[in-house]
Scaffold this active site. Sequence first.
Site, PDB file in Angstrom:
ATOM      1  N   LYS A 111      47.085  39.703  45.566  1.00 51.98           N
ATOM      2  CA  LYS A 111      47.850  40.879  45.214  1.00 51.98           C
ATOM      3  C   LYS A 111      47.268  42.159  46.107  1.00 51.98           C
ATOM      4  O   LYS A 111      48.002  42.699  46.770  1.00 51.98           O
ATOM      5  CB  LYS A 111      47.870  41.248  43.930  1.00 51.98           C
ATOM      6  CG  LYS A 111      48.201  40.272  42.911  1.00 51.98           C
ATOM      7  CD  LYS A 111      48.314  40.649  41.752  1.00 51.98           C
ATOM      8  CE  LYS A 111      47.008  41.029  40.958  1.00 51.98           C
ATOM      9  NZ  LYS A 111      46.162  39.904  40.701  1.00 51.98           N
ATOM     10  N   ARG A 143      49.637  44.355  32.775  1.00 46.79           N
ATOM     11  CA  ARG A 143      48.975  43.268  32.512  1.00 46.79           C
ATOM     12  C   ARG A 143      49.153  42.687  31.162  1.00 46.79           C
ATOM     13  O   ARG A 143      48.481  41.825  30.625  1.00 46.79           O
ATOM     14  CB  ARG A 143      47.598  43.329  32.714  1.00 46.79           C
ATOM     15  CG  ARG A 143      46.923  42.745  34.084  1.00 46.79           C
ATOM     16  CD  ARG A 143      45.689  43.407  34.433  1.00 46.79           C
ATOM     17  NE  ARG A 143      44.712  42.258  35.169  1.00 46.79           N
ATOM     18  CZ  ARG A 143      44.191  42.885  36.529  1.00 46.79           C
ATOM     19  NH1 ARG A 143      44.661  43.984  36.854  1.00 46.79           N
ATOM     20  NH2 ARG A 143      43.689  41.720  37.388  1.00 46.79           N
ATOM     21  N   ARG A 186      34.328  35.808  47.261  1.00 48.42           N
ATOM     22  CA  ARG A 186      34.885  37.195  47.880  1.00 48.42           C
ATOM     23  C   ARG A 186      33.519  38.310  47.998  1.00 48.42           C
ATOM     24  O   ARG A 186      32.839  38.522  46.924  1.00 48.42           O
ATOM     25  CB  ARG A 186      35.853  37.553  46.811  1.00 48.42           C
ATOM     26  CG  ARG A 186      36.458  38.932  47.385  1.00 48.42           C
ATOM     27  CD  ARG A 186      37.546  39.251  46.608  1.00 48.42           C
ATOM     28  NE  ARG A 186      37.509  39.309  45.079  1.00 48.42           N
ATOM     29  CZ  ARG A 186      38.436  39.770  44.240  1.00 48.42           C
ATOM     30  NH1 ARG A 186      39.654  39.949  44.686  1.00 48.42           N
ATOM     31  NH2 ARG A 186      38.440  40.083  43.121  1.00 48.42           N
ATOM     32  N   ARG A 198      31.657  42.052  43.954  1.00 50.14           N
ATOM     33  CA  ARG A 198      32.240  42.901  42.695  1.00 50.14           C
ATOM     34  C   ARG A 198      31.467  42.530  41.549  1.00 50.14           C
ATOM     35  O   ARG A 198      31.010  41.208  41.396  1.00 50.14           O
ATOM     36  CB  ARG A 198      33.643  42.612  42.353  1.00 50.14           C
ATOM     37  CG  ARG A 198      34.497  43.729  43.268  1.00 50.14           C
ATOM     38  CD  ARG A 198      35.851  43.320  43.198  1.00 50.14           C
ATOM     39  NE  ARG A 198      36.412  43.037  41.800  1.00 50.14           N
ATOM     40  CZ  ARG A 198      37.797  43.030  41.563  1.00 50.14           C
ATOM     41  NH1 ARG A 198      38.533  43.186  42.456  1.00 50.14           N
ATOM     42  NH2 ARG A 198      38.241  42.668  40.409  1.00 50.14           N
ATOM     43  N   ARG A 218      38.277  36.444  32.954  1.00 49.02           N
ATOM     44  CA  ARG A 218      39.306  37.154  33.657  1.00 49.02           C
ATOM     45  C   ARG A 218      40.592  35.988  33.566  1.00 49.02           C
ATOM     46  O   ARG A 218      41.661  36.337  33.418  1.00 49.02           O
ATOM     47  CB  ARG A 218      38.982  37.348  34.839  1.00 49.02           C
ATOM     48  CG  ARG A 218      38.352  38.594  35.023  1.00 49.02           C
ATOM     49  CD  ARG A 218      37.520  38.876  36.356  1.00 49.02           C
ATOM     50  NE  ARG A 218      38.204  39.342  37.582  1.00 49.02           N
ATOM     51  CZ  ARG A 218      37.999  39.177  38.625  1.00 49.02           C
ATOM     52  NH1 ARG A 218      36.858  38.508  39.251  1.00 49.02           N
ATOM     53  NH2 ARG A 218      38.783  39.614  39.676  1.00 49.02           N
TER      54      ARG A 218
HETATM   55  P1  AMP Z   1      41.587  44.003  39.587  1.00 49.86           P
HETATM   56  O1  AMP Z   1      40.924  44.651  40.585  1.00 49.86           O
HETATM   57  O2  AMP Z   1      43.122  44.292  39.402  1.00 49.86           O
HETATM   58  O3  AMP Z   1      41.190  42.396  39.650  1.00 49.86           O
HETATM   59  O4  AMP Z   1      41.143  44.479  38.153  1.00 49.86           O
HETATM   60  C1  AMP Z   1      39.827  44.426  37.684  1.00 49.86           C
HETATM   61  C2  AMP Z   1      39.737  44.625  36.209  1.00 49.86           C
HETATM   62  O5  AMP Z   1      40.207  45.832  35.891  1.00 49.86           O
HETATM   63  C3  AMP Z   1      40.543  43.624  35.413  1.00 49.86           C
HETATM   64  O6  AMP Z   1      39.682  42.252  35.100  1.00 49.86           O
HETATM   65  C4  AMP Z   1      40.816  44.298  34.109  1.00 49.86           C
HETATM   66  O7  AMP Z   1      39.332  44.268  33.313  1.00 49.86           O
HETATM   67  C5  AMP Z   1      40.609  45.851  34.597  1.00 49.86           C
HETATM   68  N1  AMP Z   1      42.150  46.051  34.791  1.00 49.86           N
HETATM   69  C6  AMP Z   1      42.572  46.366  35.828  1.00 49.86           C
HETATM   70  N2  AMP Z   1      44.224  46.666  35.683  1.00 49.86           N
HETATM   71  C7  AMP Z   1      44.397  46.588  34.228  1.00 49.86           C
HETATM   72  C8  AMP Z   1      45.535  46.660  33.452  1.00 49.86           C
HETATM   73  N3  AMP Z   1      46.713  46.701  33.944  1.00 49.86           N
HETATM   74  N4  AMP Z   1      45.234  46.314  31.918  1.00 49.86           N
HETATM   75  C9  AMP Z   1      43.898  45.916  31.577  1.00 49.86           C
HETATM   76  N5  AMP Z   1      42.597  45.930  32.307  1.00 49.86           N
HETATM   77  C10 AMP Z   1      43.163  46.167  33.599  1.00 49.86           C
END
Ligand code: AMP
Length: 226
Positions: free
Chosen positions: A13, A88, A127, A160, A171
């Site tokens: 994404k 989400r 990554r 990360r 996740r």
């Molecule tokens: P990402 O960078 O999109 O993989 O997000 C990293 C982490 O941030 C996710 O695994 C969640 O713990 C948290 N996170 C990001 N967006 C959301 C969301 N819309 N709702 C809940 N947690 C989120």
Amino acid sequence: MILILFGPPGAGKGTQGSRIVEACGVPKISTGEIFRDLAAAKTELGLTAKSYWSTGKLVPDEIVVGLVKERIAKADCAKGFILDGFPRTVSQAETFDIMLSQSGNKLDGVIDFEANVDELVRRLSGRRTCDNCGATFHIITLPPKVDGLCDYCGSELIQRNDDNPESIRTRLKEYSSKTEPVINYYVSNGLLHRVDADRLPDVVFNEVLELLKTVNCGASKEALVG
Ligand code: AMP
């Protein structure tokens, strides 16, 4: 244009979103990136959110929704925006609909990047991310020219906090139990476009460009020709 980029962690994404930004000229809002920045700045909200995301758990809806509401009210979102990683949960999707209707806007489309679990684990565990500009690399499939350094800005590449085996497992579980149900929410209102994201980024992006021609991509539609 208001677009949601949907899909499991590691589906691409962020990578595809950055390319869409170049083509459509609207900002990309990544809730994950916002959380990482807030944690790095050691704000109270950032540290609370980190206690969830660092282990792979979703951050509570009320925290996420408040941040998104504030972010999309900013001037740079006036002509549209792309959401990466939001909504989400079904509750976030419902609240987002209310936010949009209150501001007289509507969602143009949801692109669902689908990839198989083995491929996701392979991508996430290899990554490496630039600490400065956010560019992503993969130790095997997309290594940087100089080991450990970003090709674009020369800053250090990091892994990360949540790209470790245990957090990756959590996740993916969170995705299938809480996030996947959101797909049906958007199928039912006819906005979902599915893309096979197991393929190479360029191939996926060509298909995304075709899809963008069918949604309201604003002034730079010419950029989509090709
Ligand atoms: P990402 O960078 O999109 O993989 O997000 C990293 C982490 O941030 C996710 O695994 C969640 O713990 C948290 N996170 C990001 N967006 C959301 C969301 N819309 N709702 C809940 N947690 C989120």
